[in-house]
Every structure is written in structure tokens, then in C-alpha cells.
Scaffold this motif. Structure first.
Motif, PDB file in Angstrom:
ATOM      1  N   ALA A 144       0.895  -1.139  -0.060  1.00 43.00           N
ATOM      2  CA  ALA A 144      -0.103  -0.078   0.208  1.00 43.00           C
ATOM      3  C   ALA A 144       0.742   1.324  -0.035  1.00 43.00           C
ATOM      4  O   ALA A 144       2.615   1.388   0.823  1.00 43.00           O
ATOM      5  N   ILE A 145       0.380   2.285  -0.824  1.00 46.32           N
ATOM      6  CA  ILE A 145       1.081   3.492  -0.720  1.00 46.32           C
ATOM      7  C   ILE A 145       0.144   4.663  -0.454  1.00 46.32           C
ATOM      8  O   ILE A 145      -1.058   4.830  -1.321  1.00 46.32           O
ATOM      9  N   ASP A 146       0.531   5.781   0.741  1.00 45.07           N
ATOM     10  CA  ASP A 146      -0.186   6.521   0.920  1.00 45.07           C
ATOM     11  C   ASP A 146       0.766   7.668   1.792  1.00 45.07           C
ATOM     12  O   ASP A 146       1.714   7.431   1.662  1.00 45.07           O
ATOM     13  N   SER A 147       0.282   8.573   2.132  1.00 44.96           N
ATOM     14  CA  SER A 147       0.949  10.057   2.526  1.00 44.96           C
ATOM     15  C   SER A 147       1.112   9.626   3.880  1.00 44.96           C
ATOM     16  O   SER A 147       1.871  10.713   4.994  1.00 44.96           O
ATOM     17  N   THR A 148       0.493   9.182   4.184  1.00 45.44           N
ATOM     18  CA  THR A 148       0.880   8.954   6.416  1.00 45.44           C
ATOM     19  C   THR A 148       0.985   6.492   6.317  1.00 45.44           C
ATOM     20  O   THR A 148       0.419   6.147   5.989  1.00 45.44           O
ATOM     21  N   LEU A 149       1.365   6.747   7.231  1.00 45.76           N
ATOM     22  CA  LEU A 149       1.696   5.838   7.935  1.00 45.76           C
ATOM     23  C   LEU A 149       0.914   5.283   8.369  1.00 45.76           C
ATOM     24  O   LEU A 149       0.111   3.815   7.724  1.00 45.76           O
ATOM     25  N   ALA A 179      -4.027   1.089   7.237  1.00 47.11           N
ATOM     26  CA  ALA A 179      -5.245   1.188   6.662  1.00 47.11           C
ATOM     27  C   ALA A 179      -5.892   0.526   5.784  1.00 47.11           C
ATOM     28  O   ALA A 179      -6.884  -0.335   5.111  1.00 47.11           O
ATOM     29  N   LYS A 180      -5.333   0.858   5.123  1.00 47.45           N
ATOM     30  CA  LYS A 180      -4.958  -0.046   3.323  1.00 47.45           C
ATOM     31  C   LYS A 180      -5.051  -0.923   3.656  1.00 47.45           C
ATOM     32  O   LYS A 180      -5.234  -2.550   2.558  1.00 47.45           O
ATOM     33  N   ILE A 181      -3.290  -1.564   4.326  1.00 42.21           N
ATOM     34  CA  ILE A 181      -3.494  -3.000   4.237  1.00 42.21           C
ATOM     35  C   ILE A 181      -4.914  -3.338   5.534  1.00 42.21           C
ATOM     36  O   ILE A 181      -4.427  -4.918   4.834  1.00 42.21           O
ATOM     37  N   ASN A 219       9.006  10.517   0.384  1.00 42.28           N
ATOM     38  CA  ASN A 219       8.021  11.408  -0.496  1.00 42.28           C
ATOM     39  C   ASN A 219       6.677  11.215  -0.020  1.00 42.28           C
ATOM     40  O   ASN A 219       5.721  10.868  -1.213  1.00 42.28           O
ATOM     41  N   GLY A 220       6.641  10.619   0.666  1.00 41.21           N
ATOM     42  CA  GLY A 220       4.748   9.163   0.652  1.00 41.21           C
ATOM     43  C   GLY A 220       5.248   7.847   1.643  1.00 41.21           C
ATOM     44  O   GLY A 220       6.870   7.566   1.819  1.00 41.21           O
ATOM     45  N   VAL A 221       4.314   7.075   2.210  1.00 43.86           N
ATOM     46  CA  VAL A 221       4.794   6.185   2.538  1.00 43.86           C
ATOM     47  C   VAL A 221       4.307   4.810   1.617  1.00 43.86           C
ATOM     48  O   VAL A 221       3.469   4.565   1.373  1.00 43.86           O
ATOM     49  N   HIS A 222       5.184   3.532   1.930  1.00 44.81           N
ATOM     50  CA  HIS A 222       5.165   2.494   1.005  1.00 44.81           C
ATOM     51  C   HIS A 222       5.285   1.390   1.879  1.00 44.81           C
ATOM     52  O   HIS A 222       6.329   1.233   3.364  1.00 44.81           O
TER      53      HIS A 222
END
Length: 69
Positions: free
Chosen positions: A27-32, A37-39, A59-62
């Protein structure tokens, strides 16, 4: 010879259930919190729990996780 083939078949089949559900999700998002939450949503959809295996911020969370049945 037949005993060796039978033994090899038993070993192969006994390992199969351990690897049958090994699934990795990302999942990739701007916050941890957003990435987790996506995971969590992906795990819920699959009817599994999850274990985060990797997360980094550039520059974003992976985030990568393994789904566990």
C-alpha cells in the motif's frame, strides 16, 4: 524404490499447506496510518490477519505486509 517415492511424496504434500496462502500486499499513502489502513482493508477483504514486513517513507509511505490465514 517405491518407499523412497512414497516418502518424497509425503514430504512434498506436508509442505504444501504451509505455503498455500503466502500472500504479500503493498500500500502507498501519504501517512503511515493511511498505508496501514489500506493494508488492514486488504486483509479484511481476504479474511486474514496481517503482519507488516516493511515500511519506509520517501515523499510518501510505502508499506508491505504478509497476509496470514
Amino acid at each position: 524404490m517405491k518407499t523412497i517415492k512414497t516418502f518424497a511424496a509425503v514430504i512434498a504434500l506436508s509442505v504444501l499447506p504451509l505455503t498455500s496462502f503466502a500472500q504479500s500486499v503493498t500500500a502507498i499513502d501519504s501517512t503511515l496510518d493511511g498505508a496501514e489502513a489500506k493494508i488492514a482493508a486488504q486483509a479484511k477483504e481476504a479474511g486474514a490477519s496481517y503482519k507488516v514486513t516493511e515500511a519506509y517513507n520517501n515523499n510518501g509511505v510505502h508499506m508491505t505486509a504478509e497476509l496470514l490465514k
